[in-house]
Design an enzyme around this catalytic site. Structure first.
Site, PDB file in Angstrom:
ATOM      1  N   GLY A 131      -2.976 -10.040   7.125  1.00  0.00           N
ATOM      2  CA  GLY A 131      -1.775  -9.258   6.808  1.00  0.00           C
ATOM      3  C   GLY A 131      -1.165  -8.758   8.102  1.00  0.00           C
ATOM      4  N   SER A 132      -1.815  -7.744   8.694  1.00  0.00           N
ATOM      5  CA  SER A 132      -1.314  -7.209   9.976  1.00  0.00           C
ATOM      6  C   SER A 132      -1.365  -8.289  11.052  1.00  0.00           C
ATOM      7  CB  SER A 132      -2.183  -6.029  10.427  1.00  0.00           C
ATOM      8  OG  SER A 132      -2.208  -5.039   9.435  1.00  0.00           O
ATOM      9  N   ILE A 158       3.035 -11.402  -2.437  1.00  0.00           N
ATOM     10  CA  ILE A 158       4.411 -11.833  -2.177  1.00  0.00           C
ATOM     11  C   ILE A 158       5.380 -11.238  -3.208  1.00  0.00           C
ATOM     12  CG2 ILE A 158       5.929 -13.822  -1.782  1.00  0.00           C
ATOM     13  CD1 ILE A 158       3.501 -13.311   0.270  1.00  0.00           C
ATOM     14  N   GLN A 280       9.321  32.042   0.358  1.00  0.00           N
ATOM     15  CA  GLN A 280       9.678  31.357   1.611  1.00  0.00           C
ATOM     16  C   GLN A 280       8.811  30.125   1.882  1.00  0.00           C
ATOM     17  OE1 GLN A 280       9.642  34.440   4.586  1.00  0.00           O
ATOM     18  NE2 GLN A 280      11.728  35.058   4.095  1.00  0.00           N
ATOM     19  N   GLY A 340       3.911  21.946  -8.645  1.00  0.00           N
ATOM     20  CA  GLY A 340       2.617  22.465  -9.113  1.00  0.00           C
ATOM     21  C   GLY A 340       1.976  21.489 -10.093  1.00  0.00           C
ATOM     22  N   GLU A 364       5.742  -4.836   5.274  1.00  0.00           N
ATOM     23  CA  GLU A 364       6.542  -5.143   6.481  1.00  0.00           C
ATOM     24  C   GLU A 364       5.948  -4.499   7.745  1.00  0.00           C
ATOM     25  OE1 GLU A 364      10.667  -5.740   6.519  1.00  0.00           O
ATOM     26  OE2 GLU A 364      10.806  -5.870   4.346  1.00  0.00           O
TER      27      GLU A 364
HETATM   28  C1  LIG Z   1       3.297  -4.388  -2.913  1.00  0.00           C
HETATM   29  C2  LIG Z   1       3.245  -5.228  -1.674  1.00  0.00           C
HETATM   30  C3  LIG Z   1       4.287  -6.110  -1.410  1.00  0.00           C
HETATM   31  C4  LIG Z   1       4.210  -6.953  -0.298  1.00  0.00           C
HETATM   32  N1  LIG Z   1       5.199  -7.891  -0.094  1.00  0.00           N
HETATM   33  C5  LIG Z   1       5.015  -8.843   0.859  1.00  0.00           C
HETATM   34  C6  LIG Z   1       5.911  -9.961   0.966  1.00  0.00           C
HETATM   35  O1  LIG Z   1       6.912 -10.069   0.234  1.00  0.00           O
HETATM   36  N2  LIG Z   1       5.644 -10.923   1.902  1.00  0.00           N
HETATM   37  C7  LIG Z   1       4.562 -10.855   2.730  1.00  0.00           C
HETATM   38  O2  LIG Z   1       4.368 -11.752   3.543  1.00  0.00           O
HETATM   39  N3  LIG Z   1       3.691  -9.805   2.653  1.00  0.00           N
HETATM   40  C8  LIG Z   1       3.892  -8.812   1.737  1.00  0.00           C
HETATM   41  N4  LIG Z   1       3.005  -7.762   1.645  1.00  0.00           N
HETATM   42  C9  LIG Z   1       1.829  -7.731   2.513  1.00  0.00           C
HETATM   43  C10 LIG Z   1       1.872  -6.614   3.528  1.00  0.00           C
HETATM   44  O3  LIG Z   1       2.817  -6.895   4.536  1.00  0.00           O
HETATM   45  C11 LIG Z   1       0.443  -6.451   4.072  1.00  0.00           C
HETATM   46  O4  LIG Z   1      -0.343  -5.892   3.027  1.00  0.00           O
HETATM   47  C12 LIG Z   1       0.388  -5.575   5.291  1.00  0.00           C
HETATM   48  O5  LIG Z   1       0.978  -6.235   6.383  1.00  0.00           O
HETATM   49  C13 LIG Z   1      -1.045  -5.176   5.663  1.00  0.00           C
HETATM   50  O6  LIG Z   1      -1.882  -6.280   5.702  1.00  0.00           O
HETATM   51  P1  LIG Z   1      -3.309  -6.232   4.935  1.00  0.00           P
HETATM   52  O7  LIG Z   1      -3.057  -5.779   3.561  1.00  0.00           O
HETATM   53  O8  LIG Z   1      -3.953  -7.532   5.151  1.00  0.00           O
HETATM   54  O9  LIG Z   1      -4.099  -5.092   5.694  1.00  0.00           O
HETATM   55  P2  LIG Z   1      -4.968  -5.283   7.035  1.00  0.00           P
HETATM   56  O10 LIG Z   1      -4.179  -6.037   8.027  1.00  0.00           O
HETATM   57  O11 LIG Z   1      -6.296  -5.799   6.655  1.00  0.00           O
HETATM   58  O12 LIG Z   1      -5.095  -3.777   7.510  1.00  0.00           O
HETATM   59  C14 LIG Z   1      -6.002  -2.846   6.917  1.00  0.00           C
HETATM   60  C15 LIG Z   1      -5.876  -1.517   7.656  1.00  0.00           C
HETATM   61  O13 LIG Z   1      -6.229  -1.707   9.045  1.00  0.00           O
HETATM   62  C16 LIG Z   1      -5.141  -1.291   9.870  1.00  0.00           C
HETATM   63  N5  LIG Z   1      -5.086  -2.193  11.019  1.00  0.00           N
HETATM   64  C17 LIG Z   1      -5.083  -3.551  11.016  1.00  0.00           C
HETATM   65  N6  LIG Z   1      -5.042  -4.020  12.260  1.00  0.00           N
HETATM   66  C18 LIG Z   1      -4.983  -2.939  13.085  1.00  0.00           C
HETATM   67  C19 LIG Z   1      -4.924  -2.771  14.509  1.00  0.00           C
HETATM   68  N7  LIG Z   1      -4.849  -3.809  15.338  1.00  0.00           N
HETATM   69  N8  LIG Z   1      -4.923  -1.502  14.997  1.00  0.00           N
HETATM   70  C20 LIG Z   1      -4.940  -0.442  14.170  1.00  0.00           C
HETATM   71  N9  LIG Z   1      -4.996  -0.535  12.821  1.00  0.00           N
HETATM   72  C21 LIG Z   1      -5.018  -1.764  12.304  1.00  0.00           C
HETATM   73  C22 LIG Z   1      -3.901  -1.405   9.000  1.00  0.00           C
HETATM   74  O14 LIG Z   1      -2.856  -0.569   9.467  1.00  0.00           O
HETATM   75  C23 LIG Z   1      -4.451  -0.959   7.652  1.00  0.00           C
HETATM   76  O15 LIG Z   1      -4.492   0.434   7.612  1.00  0.00           O
HETATM   77  C24 LIG Z   1       3.104  -6.867   0.570  1.00  0.00           C
HETATM   78  C25 LIG Z   1       2.074  -5.947   0.315  1.00  0.00           C
HETATM   79  C26 LIG Z   1       2.125  -5.149  -0.794  1.00  0.00           C
HETATM   80  C27 LIG Z   1       0.985  -4.193  -1.061  1.00  0.00           C
END
Ligand SMILES: Cc1cc2nc3c(=O)[nH]c(=O)nc-3n(C[C@H](O)[C@H](O)[C@H](O)COP(=O)(O)OP(=O)(O)OC[C@H]3O[C@@H](n4cnc5c(N)ncnc54)[C@H](O)[C@@H]3O)c2cc1C
Length: 381
Positions: A131-132, A158, A280, A340, A364
């Protein structure tokens, strides 16, 4: 010269989108959230009004609106429901790789298709194990003898996958080479070997569709190769640069909704013999919401304006996305607090805002990834 005024056309656009959110989105939002149901009739009506694909170039039948215009629409639709908004505006994420990198023939065919029919397009980089780490994708693209490719692999999470007519799919010729081998392809829904997996049962933005795309020996002709191996990573990153301000705009819409719901509630709800607006500590939470919404709107406006000027400043897009996502999450948590116990139940609108806001910190590019993108640019200057 700095001018924060909207033009007459932009004010009319905001009015149209605001009315659409009030009349078509808000009435169905709670039901779509509860049943995880996408209101296709709302999408079709949004398309007829010109609220879908706003930045589609005029040469291909689109309205050719600016990025600033697009973020104005996004804010209004997200005020109504971030889930429905995501599915309406996700076409922009889907077609941007073609707008940026497509051949003339691809633009005519696929951008023209979006302009002539209320159809959806999805963008797919993410996979079950990447993902990332976009360059870590494992979906394989093997070249065939006719200049085309055969795709095998799985895309995860997706948006609109179930409904889309075609997809921009990123794959690798050799996963061990990471970004150096990444390519991109236009894949049609009806092509042999394309299968859509189960719709995800999500925490928030439940009205939007999210599903995996499974690719088994999918033959892609040369005419559907969008970026050859080595060019795909750059295209994926530039697409995010173009669309991240939109996530900031969703954040503004969510925060504006939090703010309005909280102001109304705080004036009505009494504790210790007075409206909670007079306490406040409550008023300060609401003031913070307004500060965050306004600050995010300015970051979004600046990032979108910069794109409209053709200036390449990805750091501005990342600021708008990172600040906006975190600001919306904090604001929605505080909105639940202002309500609340009533904030914690589904009879009131704020618990949905909290669930919807969370996704902004994930898709994203997560909030952590935005910091990495920003820091990289700061250190490289
Ligand atoms: C509802 C939904 C819709 C989506 N739509 C699309 C879409 O249309 N097209 C598409 O391609 N993708 C889509 N995504 C995917 C989305 O972009 C990914 O889920 C996202 O990029 C994170 O990837 P991951 O889930 O694999 O998490 P991971 O990459 O496994 O990350 C897990 C955790 O580790 C952290 N992390 C990872 N690497 C590092 C690093 N180097 N340093 C510090 N922290 C790190 C991340 O921030 C996160 O907190 C969608 C996701 C969801 C949930």
């Amino acid at each position: 010269m700095i001018d924060f005024e909207l033009t007459e056309e932009q004010r009319a656009l905001v009015d149209t989108a605001r009315r659409f959110a009030k009349e078509r989105i808000i009435p169905v939002a709670a039901e779509c959230d509860r049943d995880a149901k996408y209101p296709m009739d709302v999408f079709v009506d949004a398309w007829k009004l010109g609220l879908v694909n706003p930045t589609l170039p005029t040469e291909y039948g689109g309205l050719g609106l600016s990025d600033v215009d697009s973020t104005l629409i996004t804010e209004e639709l997200a005020y109504g429901c971030a889930g429905i908004e995501t599915s309406i505006m996700c076409n922009t994420l889907g077609f941007t790789p073609i707008r940026l990198g497509g051949s003339e023939a691809q633009k005519k065919k696929y951008l023209g298709w979006l302009a002539s029919e209320p159809i959806m397009v999805s963008y797919a980089t993410s996979e079950p194990n990447a993902g990332s780490d976009v360059a870590g994708i494992q979906t394989r693209a093997v070249k065939d003898s006719g200049g085309g490719y055969v795709l095998n692999g799985a895309k995860q999470w997706i948006t609109n996958a179930t409904h889309a007519s075609f997809y921009c799919i990123f794959a690798s010729e050799d996963p061990s080479l990471k970004h150096k081998a990444m390519a991109a392809f236009i894949v049609e829904r009806d092509q042999k070997g394309v299968r859509i997996g189960k719709h995800e049962d999500k925490l928030g933005q439940r009205a939007s569709d999210t599903a995996p795309i499974l690719l088994e020996d999918v033959h892609i002709p040369a005419s559907q190769v969008l970026a050859v191996p080595g060019q795909g990573f750059k295209l994926a990153m530039e697409t995010f640069n173009q669309t991240r301000p939109e996530i900031g705009a969703i954040a503004v819409g969510i925060m504006r909704r939090c703010l309005e719901e909280c102001i109304a509630y705080a004036k009505e709800r009494k504790t210790f013999g007075t409206a909670i607006a007079n306490h406040q500590l409550v008023a300060a939470m609401i003031a913070e919401m307004a500060i965050r919404a306004e600050a995010t709107r300015l970051l979004v406006r600046q990032a979108a304006w910069s794109l409209d000027q053709g200036k390449r400043r990805p750091i501005l897009s990342a600021y708008a996305k990172a600040f906006g996502a975190d600001a919306a999450m904090q604001t929605a948590i505080d909105a639940v607090q202002v309500f609340g116990g009533y904030g914690y139940v589904k009879d009131y609108p704020v618990e949905k805002l909290m669930r919807d806001a969370k996704l902004l910190q994930i898709y994203e590019g997560t909030s952590q990834v935005q910091r990495i993108v920003i820091a990289k640019q700061l250190f490289s200057d």
